[in-house]
Design a protein around this motif. Structure first.
Motif, PDB file in Angstrom:
ATOM      1  N   CYS A 109       0.699  -1.381  -0.161  1.00  0.00           N
ATOM      2  CA  CYS A 109       0.027  -0.109   0.064  1.00  0.00           C
ATOM      3  C   CYS A 109       0.844   1.210  -0.117  1.00  0.00           C
ATOM      4  CB  CYS A 109      -0.935  -0.139   1.203  1.00  0.00           C
ATOM      5  SG  CYS A 109      -2.192  -1.194   1.191  1.00  0.00           S
ATOM      6  N   THR A 110       1.985   1.123   0.877  1.00  0.00           N
ATOM      7  CA  THR A 110       3.030   2.410   0.944  1.00  0.00           C
ATOM      8  C   THR A 110       3.446   2.748  -0.470  1.00  0.00           C
ATOM      9  OG1 THR A 110       3.334   1.977   3.105  1.00  0.00           O
ATOM     10  CG2 THR A 110       4.854   3.307   1.971  1.00  0.00           C
ATOM     11  N   PHE A 111       3.921   1.882  -1.382  1.00  0.00           N
ATOM     12  CA  PHE A 111       4.437   2.103  -2.652  1.00  0.00           C
ATOM     13  C   PHE A 111       3.738   2.428  -3.710  1.00  0.00           C
ATOM     14  CE2 PHE A 111       8.008  -0.314  -0.462  1.00  0.00           C
ATOM     15  CZ  PHE A 111       8.975   0.568  -0.678  1.00  0.00           C
ATOM     16  N   VAL A 112       2.542   1.934  -3.655  1.00  0.00           N
ATOM     17  CA  VAL A 112       1.495   2.282  -4.558  1.00  0.00           C
ATOM     18  C   VAL A 112       1.021   3.593  -4.358  1.00  0.00           C
ATOM     19  CG1 VAL A 112      -0.932   1.788  -5.416  1.00  0.00           C
ATOM     20  CG2 VAL A 112       0.409  -0.247  -5.095  1.00  0.00           C
ATOM     21  N   ALA A 193       4.753   6.484   6.478  1.00  0.00           N
ATOM     22  CA  ALA A 193       5.748   6.127   5.510  1.00  0.00           C
ATOM     23  C   ALA A 193       5.419   6.428   4.142  1.00  0.00           C
ATOM     24  CB  ALA A 193       5.670   4.657   5.673  1.00  0.00           C
ATOM     25  N   THR A 194       4.196   7.013   3.748  1.00  0.00           N
ATOM     26  CA  THR A 194       3.999   7.236   2.294  1.00  0.00           C
ATOM     27  C   THR A 194       4.521   8.550   2.122  1.00  0.00           C
ATOM     28  OG1 THR A 194       1.825   6.229   2.408  1.00  0.00           O
ATOM     29  CG2 THR A 194       2.177   7.874   0.687  1.00  0.00           C
ATOM     30  N   GLY A 195       4.502   9.450   2.607  1.00  0.00           N
ATOM     31  CA  GLY A 195       5.373  10.822   2.671  1.00  0.00           C
ATOM     32  C   GLY A 195       6.740  10.519   2.479  1.00  0.00           C
ATOM     33  N   TYR A 196       7.485   9.714   3.337  1.00  0.00           N
ATOM     34  CA  TYR A 196       8.878   9.349   3.451  1.00  0.00           C
ATOM     35  C   TYR A 196       9.381   8.752   2.126  1.00  0.00           C
ATOM     36  CZ  TYR A 196      13.341   7.380   4.867  1.00  0.00           C
ATOM     37  OH  TYR A 196      14.593   7.026   4.638  1.00  0.00           O
ATOM     38  N   TYR A 197       8.620   7.755   1.623  1.00  0.00           N
ATOM     39  CA  TYR A 197       9.063   7.260   0.433  1.00  0.00           C
ATOM     40  C   TYR A 197       8.464   7.779  -1.075  1.00  0.00           C
ATOM     41  CZ  TYR A 197      10.242   3.150   3.214  1.00  0.00           C
ATOM     42  OH  TYR A 197      10.947   2.351   4.127  1.00  0.00           O
ATOM     43  N   VAL A 241      16.476   0.388  -3.251  1.00  0.00           N
ATOM     44  CA  VAL A 241      16.711   1.019  -2.078  1.00  0.00           C
ATOM     45  C   VAL A 241      15.575   1.286  -1.066  1.00  0.00           C
ATOM     46  CG1 VAL A 241      17.759   2.964  -0.826  1.00  0.00           C
ATOM     47  CG2 VAL A 241      18.906   2.078  -2.866  1.00  0.00           C
ATOM     48  N   CYS A 242      14.372   1.727  -1.772  1.00  0.00           N
ATOM     49  CA  CYS A 242      13.186   2.067  -0.954  1.00  0.00           C
ATOM     50  C   CYS A 242      12.674   0.614  -0.215  1.00  0.00           C
ATOM     51  CB  CYS A 242      12.257   2.678  -1.553  1.00  0.00           C
ATOM     52  SG  CYS A 242      12.647   4.349  -2.061  1.00  0.00           S
ATOM     53  N   ALA A 243      12.945  -0.503  -1.184  1.00  0.00           N
ATOM     54  CA  ALA A 243      12.417  -1.864  -0.692  1.00  0.00           C
ATOM     55  C   ALA A 243      13.248  -2.228   0.178  1.00  0.00           C
ATOM     56  CB  ALA A 243      12.415  -2.555  -1.778  1.00  0.00           C
ATOM     57  N   LEU A 244      14.458  -2.388   0.314  1.00  0.00           N
ATOM     58  CA  LEU A 244      15.331  -2.564   1.399  1.00  0.00           C
ATOM     59  C   LEU A 244      15.140  -1.620   2.727  1.00  0.00           C
ATOM     60  CD1 LEU A 244      18.650  -3.123  -0.230  1.00  0.00           C
ATOM     61  CD2 LEU A 244      16.833  -4.622   0.139  1.00  0.00           C
ATOM     62  N   LEU A 245      14.928  -0.399   2.464  1.00  0.00           N
ATOM     63  CA  LEU A 245      14.566   0.185   3.709  1.00  0.00           C
ATOM     64  C   LEU A 245      13.292  -0.099   4.438  1.00  0.00           C
ATOM     65  CD1 LEU A 245      15.691   3.634   2.487  1.00  0.00           C
ATOM     66  CD2 LEU A 245      16.833   2.453   4.218  1.00  0.00           C
ATOM     67  N   TRP A 246      12.351  -0.123   3.631  1.00  0.00           N
ATOM     68  CA  TRP A 246      11.064  -0.701   4.091  1.00  0.00           C
ATOM     69  C   TRP A 246      11.107  -2.094   4.861  1.00  0.00           C
ATOM     70  CZ3 TRP A 246       6.636   1.000   5.710  1.00  0.00           C
ATOM     71  CH2 TRP A 246       5.543  -0.029   6.155  1.00  0.00           C
ATOM     72  N   THR A 247      11.884  -2.741   4.255  1.00  0.00           N
ATOM     73  CA  THR A 247      11.941  -4.607   4.772  1.00  0.00           C
ATOM     74  C   THR A 247      12.657  -4.200   6.297  1.00  0.00           C
ATOM     75  OG1 THR A 247      12.261  -5.357   2.650  1.00  0.00           O
ATOM     76  CG2 THR A 247      13.055  -6.767   4.730  1.00  0.00           C
ATOM     77  N   LEU A 301      16.795 -12.888  17.353  1.00  0.00           N
ATOM     78  CA  LEU A 301      17.825 -13.321  16.191  1.00  0.00           C
ATOM     79  C   LEU A 301      16.888 -13.980  15.224  1.00  0.00           C
ATOM     80  CD1 LEU A 301      20.358 -15.183  18.844  1.00  0.00           C
ATOM     81  CD2 LEU A 301      20.703 -13.063  17.203  1.00  0.00           C
ATOM     82  N   THR A 302      15.755 -14.499  15.477  1.00  0.00           N
ATOM     83  CA  THR A 302      14.991 -14.980  14.556  1.00  0.00           C
ATOM     84  C   THR A 302      14.555 -14.032  13.583  1.00  0.00           C
ATOM     85  OG1 THR A 302      14.013 -16.726  16.207  1.00  0.00           O
ATOM     86  CG2 THR A 302      12.615 -16.256  14.001  1.00  0.00           C
ATOM     87  N   SER A 303      14.109 -13.093  14.120  1.00  0.00           N
ATOM     88  CA  SER A 303      13.742 -11.664  13.425  1.00  0.00           C
ATOM     89  C   SER A 303      14.855 -11.245  12.610  1.00  0.00           C
ATOM     90  CB  SER A 303      13.212 -10.690  14.021  1.00  0.00           C
ATOM     91  OG  SER A 303      14.113 -10.013  14.925  1.00  0.00           O
ATOM     92  N   LEU A 304      16.262 -11.180  13.149  1.00  0.00           N
ATOM     93  CA  LEU A 304      17.329 -10.755  12.533  1.00  0.00           C
ATOM     94  C   LEU A 304      17.654 -11.552  11.316  1.00  0.00           C
ATOM     95  CD1 LEU A 304      19.843  -9.094  12.478  1.00  0.00           C
ATOM     96  CD2 LEU A 304      20.879 -10.720  13.705  1.00  0.00           C
ATOM     97  N   LEU A 305      17.438 -12.885  11.263  1.00  0.00           N
ATOM     98  CA  LEU A 305      17.655 -13.780  10.349  1.00  0.00           C
ATOM     99  C   LEU A 305      16.477 -13.615   9.114  1.00  0.00           C
ATOM    100  CD1 LEU A 305      18.504 -17.125  12.300  1.00  0.00           C
ATOM    101  CD2 LEU A 305      20.195 -15.459  11.105  1.00  0.00           C
ATOM    102  N   LEU A 306      15.359 -13.355   9.746  1.00  0.00           N
ATOM    103  CA  LEU A 306      14.181 -12.868   8.597  1.00  0.00           C
ATOM    104  C   LEU A 306      14.531 -12.000   7.996  1.00  0.00           C
ATOM    105  CD1 LEU A 306      11.290 -13.684   7.687  1.00  0.00           C
ATOM    106  CD2 LEU A 306      10.512 -12.392   9.505  1.00  0.00           C
ATOM    107  N   VAL A 307      15.046 -10.816   8.248  1.00  0.00           N
ATOM    108  CA  VAL A 307      15.418  -9.489   7.744  1.00  0.00           C
ATOM    109  C   VAL A 307      16.419  -9.845   6.739  1.00  0.00           C
ATOM    110  CG1 VAL A 307      16.144  -7.239   7.977  1.00  0.00           C
ATOM    111  CG2 VAL A 307      14.598  -7.988   9.347  1.00  0.00           C
ATOM    112  N   ALA A 308      17.505 -10.864   7.177  1.00  0.00           N
ATOM    113  CA  ALA A 308      18.708 -10.838   6.217  1.00  0.00           C
ATOM    114  C   ALA A 308      18.132 -11.742   5.076  1.00  0.00           C
ATOM    115  CB  ALA A 308      19.962 -11.830   7.172  1.00  0.00           C
TER     116      ALA A 308
END
Length: 326
Positions: A109-112, A193-197, A241-247, A301-308
């Motif tokens: 929704c943010t990127f659309v 977040a919409t204004g930022y991106y 870059v925006c997709a990585l920042l949002w993730t 650590l699970t969330s860290l691995l998920l992000v990676a």
């Protein structure tokens, strides 16, 4: 007696004389050595701070995740039992689902909306002012949104009052109830977040030369064709870059959930928790009387691995396009 004088023949060489390459100038080597010597004094303090406050605590969290400890007293080695408990914990599974929902639905929704606003504002007068207005919610502290939500959406708040006076609604929705809290959080995150991106994407679109769009106009391309064949390819690196920042940012959402759903007596309802809130609750006794730092570390650590993992997949998926130079 006739004598014929002939001029002596002369051979003229047109080949260029060979130039021998001498040794590289000493000035370049001295500059390179000076840069190498300056690397450690400049980068050394930052590296030490990173090791002390990021890398070191991360390794210690890995060690704690294999123990059962409350932060004081003796710790007990349990191996991977904390990780298996996570998989069987309904609260953690719900928190993981909420995190993925924030990542996928919130990001989509943010990127659309950001791309739509970019296309609308691109030819608009006063777009710099509009960009600043859109960016403003991103710099407001999350506490403000919590107070504002209580003012707008409580049973006697402004929204319900307007619904009753303007449309005659006598039974308005319970906006801040437990079942509606997470959709409200998701909507607020999308709004902020919409204004930022939009600002980032607009900066990338502004770098596209105007003659590309002039050529599209001469060729009779419609708006969708301009978006598909000009705007998206020429801003692909910005979108990556925006997709990585949002993730990365979506997995770290915490304070907005705490402000929206929390109260004076405790934490928000468990159906609104992301993984970050689950880790916080485990570390500070939100799910029981005794903190469980082993479970909290395993969750973090699970969330860290998920992000990676998601970042690696995104990089591989979005780096398939060749970069367009203009």
């Amino acid at each position: 007696m006739n004598t014929q004088l002939t001029a002596p023949e002369s051979t003229v060489s047109t080949a260029r004389p060979r130039t021998q390459r001498g040794p590289r100038p000493a000035a370049g080597n001295a500059l390179l050595r000076a840069r190498r010597r300056a690397l450690l004094p400049f980068a050394g303090p930052a590296i030490l701070l990173y090791i002390a406050f990021v890398f070191g605590p991360t390794l210690y969290s890995v060690w704690i995740s294999f123990h059962e400890t409350s932060g004081y007293g003796d710790s007990k080695w349990v191996g991977v039992r904390n990780y298996t408990r996570l998989l069987s914990d309904d609260s953690y599974r719900k928190a993981l689902f909420n995190t993925l929902e924030l990542l996928v639905i919130g990001g989509g929704c943010t990127f659309v909306l950001s791309f739509a606003l970019t296309m609308v504002l691109r030819e608009m007068r006063g777009r710099l002012l509009a960009r600043n207005v859109l960016f403003f919610p991103n710099i407001v502290n999350a506490m403000v949104f919590g107070v504002l939500a209580g003012f707008l959406f409580n049973p006697d708040g402004l929204v319900n009052t307007l619904l009753h006076n303007l449309f005659g609604v006598t039974d308005p929705p319970k906006w801040l109830s437990a079942e509606n809290t997470f959709p409200m959080i998701l909507a607020t995150i999308i709004w902020t977040a919409t204004g930022y991106y939009t600002t980032i994407i607009m900066a990338g679109v502004d770098q596209i030369p105007a003659y590309f769009y002039e050529e599209c106009a001469l060729s009779g391309a419609n708006a969708w064709q301009r978006l598909r064949y000009v705007t998206i390819p020429l801003t692909w690196e910005v979108l990556t870059v925006c997709a990585l920042l949002w993730t990365i940012s979506s997995v770290k959402i915490f304070e907005l959930v705490l402000v929206f759903g929390g109260n004076n007596s405790g934490l928000p309802p468990t159906n609104t928790w992301p993984v970050s809130m689950y880790s916080y609750a485990e570390a500070f006794g939100g799910l029981g009387s005794v903190p469980r730092y082993g479970m909290a570390s395993a969750s973090a650590l699970t969330s860290l691995l998920l992000v990676a993992l998601i970042v690696v997949v995104l990089r591989r998926a979005m780096d398939r396009r060749d970069s367009v130079q203009y």
